[in-house]
Enzyme design. Structure first.
Site, PDB file in Angstrom:
ATOM      1  N   GLY A  27      -6.059   1.947   3.399  1.00 44.51           N
ATOM      2  CA  GLY A  27      -7.161   1.904   2.444  1.00 44.51           C
ATOM      3  C   GLY A  27      -7.591   0.483   2.175  1.00 44.51           C
ATOM      4  O   GLY A  27      -7.507  -0.386   3.042  1.00 44.51           O
ATOM      5  N   HIS A 109       1.515  -4.108  -5.569  1.00 47.40           N
ATOM      6  CA  HIS A 109       1.384  -3.971  -7.023  1.00 47.40           C
ATOM      7  C   HIS A 109       2.747  -3.491  -7.517  1.00 47.40           C
ATOM      8  O   HIS A 109       3.404  -2.695  -6.849  1.00 47.40           O
ATOM      9  CB  HIS A 109       0.285  -2.973  -7.366  1.00 47.40           C
ATOM     10  CG  HIS A 109       0.116  -2.700  -8.846  1.00 47.40           C
ATOM     11  ND1 HIS A 109       0.192  -3.697  -9.799  1.00 47.40           N
ATOM     12  CD2 HIS A 109      -0.122  -1.553  -9.528  1.00 47.40           C
ATOM     13  CE1 HIS A 109      -0.005  -3.166 -11.002  1.00 47.40           C
ATOM     14  NE2 HIS A 109      -0.193  -1.869 -10.860  1.00 47.40           N
ATOM     15  N   GLU A 196      -7.083  -4.984 -16.259  1.00 49.74           N
ATOM     16  CA  GLU A 196      -7.937  -3.883 -15.815  1.00 49.74           C
ATOM     17  C   GLU A 196      -8.445  -3.055 -16.990  1.00 49.74           C
ATOM     18  O   GLU A 196      -9.629  -2.703 -17.063  1.00 49.74           O
ATOM     19  CB  GLU A 196      -7.159  -2.980 -14.858  1.00 49.74           C
ATOM     20  CG  GLU A 196      -6.827  -3.609 -13.520  1.00 49.74           C
ATOM     21  CD  GLU A 196      -5.819  -2.806 -12.726  1.00 49.74           C
ATOM     22  OE1 GLU A 196      -5.620  -3.124 -11.537  1.00 49.74           O
ATOM     23  OE2 GLU A 196      -5.210  -1.863 -13.278  1.00 49.74           O
TER      24      GLU A 196
END
Length: 334
Positions: A27, A109, A196
């Site tokens: 991705g 992450h 975020e």
């Protein structure tokens, strides 16, 4: 607290030369890491479902997608670039049974490692290289001869070479050209989630929608409202990126700068900051992570409902029409 910043000169690709790197998922981040490492001379294999759009893209890029279990058996370092919510199940079923001592788990992450939904065995290294940009930017900057700054974290050093391996990975994807900041899984995970939610995605999205609704409800044309509170956002962000708030304020009119100081604190005030602190606390305690996993376990009903609601917001409808009138934007519509 002083940070440690590393560059190409501080390491090399040697720890990965003669080794095999498996990229799990093709991705946003996966395609960038796979291509950049390959172009840096590292042997890369890709684990992806061949009949999916990402799998077909991997084939177009010259890779031969294989099952995750097979990739784990063949690799020395594997890069976990799959969605956070999928990782624990895939780890238990396909990765864990095929691990061997001395391998390296590479995260992009820290979510699952930090919140312990994945607990690797003690005989493998666990590191993270987290580029501070979307995958397509990581790829584009590399191809231009530059790179995207990265964070480097070592959670577990079973071999005594975990940091060297992580830095070689960062250099291989171009991060060493821009700078690699040494930090921890905890700090990366908690600050990333907070940024975020409170500012970059959650805060900004709600600010844009609220501004758009305020103008349209007051009778102003939605097209003008879109330009004023959404389209011009990129222009301001570009200025901030280049020189911080000071350069942005230098670049805009005195009227705009005056309005910044006069009105900004009325919008983002002490009560807003207090709510931000609660958001951070929910992240630190794992409350947000648990909420996220609970909704995923039910099939993401709340998540999907929010996505549908905002997809059909007037801001998006008007924006799509206006972007179609500006071919130079190369607009992407979902």
């Amino acid at each position: 607290m002083a940070i440690e910043m590393l560059y190409d000169k501080d390491g090399s690709l040697a720890p990965l030369q003669g080794k095999t790197v498996a990229v799990l998922g093709y991705g946003s981040q996966g395609h960038a890491h796979a291509q950049n490492l390959r172009d840096s001379g590292i042997k890369v294999i890709v684990a992806e479902l061949a009949d999916t759009p990402n799998g077909k893209l991997a084939v177009q890029h010259g890779f031969k997608p294989m099952p995750i279990s097979e990739a784990i058996k063949k690799c020395d370092l594997f890069l976990m670039t799959l969605p956070d919510e999928l990782q624990p199940t895939i780890y238990e079923k396909e990765i864990k049974p095929n691990l061997r001592p001395g391998q390296c788990f590479g995260a992009t992450h820290g979510f699952n490692i930090h919140f312990k939904t994945i607990i690797p065995p003690k005989d493998i290294d666990v590191v993270m290289i987290a580029p501070k940009g979307p995958g397509h930017v990581v790829r584009d900057e590399y191809e231009r001869g530059g790179g995207v700054p990265c964070l480097l974290c070592v959670e577990q050093d079973a071999t005594g070479k975990a940091r060297e391996t992580a830095l070689a990975w960062a250099i291989g994807v171009g991060g060493g050209r821009a700078g690699v900041i040494v930090t921890t899984f905890k700090d990366e995970t908690e600050t990333d989630l907070f940024g975020e939610q409170a500012v970059l995605c959650g805060g900004l999205s709600e600010m844009i929608k609220a501004g758009f609704e305020t103008l349209t409800e007051a009778g102003y044309p939605p097209e003008i409202a879109y330009f004023e509170v959404c389209h011009e956002m990129k222009l301001i962000i570009n200025l901030i990126e280049r020189g911080g708030l000071n350069y942005m304020r230098y670049s805009v009119s005195n009227t705009a700068e005056f309005g910044d100081y006069h009105t900004g604190p009325k919008i983002i005030d002490a009560a807003t900051k207090a709510r931000m602190k609660q958001v951070l606390k929910d992240i630190q305690t794992g409350k947000f992570a648990q909420t996220f996993r609970d909704d995923y376990a039910k099939g993401f009903p709340w998540f999907k409902a929010q996505r549908k609601k905002d997809h059909d917001h007037q801001l998006e409808v008007v924006g799509k029409k206006l972007r179609a009138m500006m071919p130079w934007l190369k607009a992407v519509e979902m």
